[in-house]
Design an enzyme around this catalytic site. Structure first.
Site, short mmCIF file in Angstrom:
data_model
loop_
_atom_site.label_atom_id
_atom_site.label_comp_id
_atom_site.label_asym_id
_atom_site.label_seq_id
_atom_site.Cartn_x
_atom_site.Cartn_y
_atom_site.Cartn_z
N PHE A 134 -11.16 -9.09 -26.24
CA PHE A 134 -12.12 -9.99 -25.60
C PHE A 134 -13.54 -9.66 -26.03
O PHE A 134 -13.96 -8.50 -26.01
CB PHE A 134 -11.97 -9.85 -24.09
N SER A 142 -6.38 -4.77 -26.79
CA SER A 142 -6.79 -5.37 -25.52
C SER A 142 -6.19 -6.77 -25.37
O SER A 142 -4.97 -6.91 -25.37
CB SER A 142 -8.32 -5.38 -25.43
N MET A 143 -7.02 -7.81 -25.28
CA MET A 143 -6.45 -9.16 -25.22
C MET A 143 -5.73 -9.52 -26.52
O MET A 143 -4.81 -10.33 -26.51
CB MET A 143 -7.52 -10.20 -24.90
N ASP A 185 -7.85 4.58 -19.40
CA ASP A 185 -8.21 3.16 -19.54
C ASP A 185 -8.53 2.57 -18.16
O ASP A 185 -7.68 2.50 -17.29
CB ASP A 185 -7.05 2.41 -20.18
N HIS A 195 -9.98 2.84 -23.06
CA HIS A 195 -9.54 1.53 -23.53
C HIS A 195 -9.92 1.28 -24.98
O HIS A 195 -9.18 0.62 -25.73
CB HIS A 195 -10.17 0.44 -22.64
#
Length: 305
Positions: free
Chosen positions: A106, A174-175, A220, A252
């Site tokens: 993101f 992540s995304m 994270d 993260h």
């Protein structure tokens, strides 16, 4: 026994053939040995026709670069994804390679995952790190764009003839990691998926049929493993080739810069399942133990297929 008596047969040395006959027999023996040797090599190649590169060692899979020289080319934005960079082995002498598409998270661009491009390509893959159509795209959209990038690689890119279109995989952060699960769900023919500290609102993935290594991080706070990586892993079919690696002392963003542990196990997973290269099984089974960089590692061993 007198001094002139012949020695017993058990003590006699076998005589070597002499002259032309001996030379012919010796040559035949050498040729037979070579034939056996070449046959063994051919049998090994037939058993693992997609092996690329030398036999792996711990040092080689932890190295910043593998045995292949790497070239790269820039890809313009398309209707399917936001453009990207293709990294590929310069040599064509080994035939075709498997391919991997990697998506960022993101608000991020391909620069967040670009370190993986040359690192994986130098080990014998064609890799595309992509920009998404919007930095705000959600995981489902990122999954679609990963598949669009693979289609671009295999159908219209300048390196399409270097790729075996049956040997493809996806990764993402992540995304983008959540997107790699979406891509695997939508295209079961994918050979491997590696979500890196993945984020997704969908917590269950029983539809996934692609061998999947999920990488989480114990520190994270953006996609905590308790609500993302761990439930993603446990929801995968139990019979699937699957693994869960939780990084120790990591956040993260750990996969967004050069990380030996992420690279080592991602590479081994991609090699094992995209290339069916069982030489890399040794790094995945028995399951890696907890260490200074690994909080825990779960999975099914030995792997099948």
């Amino acid at each position: 026994m007198s001094a002139s008596a012949p020695a017993p047969e058990s003590a006699a040395r076998p005589r070597r053939p002499r002259g032309r006959l001996g030379a012919l027999l010796a040559t035949a023996a050498v040729l037979a040995g070579l034939t056996t040797s070449f046959t063994g090599v051919a049998d090994a190649a037939a058993a693992n026709p997609y092996e690329r590169g030398p036999a792996p060692t711990t040092a080689s899979i932890e190295a910043a670069r593998g045995s292949y020289a790497v070239s790269q080319t820039t890809v313009a934005r398309t209707s399917g994804f936001g453009g990207g960079t293709v990294y590929y082995p310069t040599s064509t002498s080994d035939g075709t390679f498997g391919a991997v598409a990697i998506a960022p998270g993101f608000t991020a661009s391909q620069s967040a995952v670009s370190w993986l491009g040359p690192r994986l390509a130098s080990q014998g893959f064609v890799v595309i790190t992509i920009d998404t159509l919007s930095t705000l795209d959600q995981p489902a959209a990122r999954g679609d764009q990963l598949l669009a990038a693979l289609d671009y690689l295999t159908q219209s890119s300048s390196v399409r003839t270097r790729i075996d279109s049956t040997r493809l995989g996806v990764m993402g952060h992540s995304m983008g990691g959540g997107g790699s699960l979406e891509a695997a769900k939508d295209r079961p023919s994918l050979q491997a998926a590696v979500p890196l500290t993945p984020w997704n609102t969908d917590k269950t993935w029983p539809e996934v049929q692609t061998p999947t290594l999920i990488v989480g991080a114990d520190g994270d706070t953006v996609a905590p493993v308790s609500s993302h990586a761990e439930p993603f892993y446990t929801s995968l079919p139990s019979a699937l080739n699957r693994a869960y690696l939780e990084l120790n002392g990591a956040t993260h963003s750990a996969p967004t810069s050069s990380n030996t542990t992420v690279a080592k196990y991602s590479l081994s997973w991609l090699k094992r399942f995209i290339d069916n290269d069982t030489r890399y099984e040794q790094f995945l089974c028995p399951l890696p133990a907890a260490s200074a960089t690994i909080e825990e590692y779960r999975g099914n061993c030995p792997h099948t297929g």
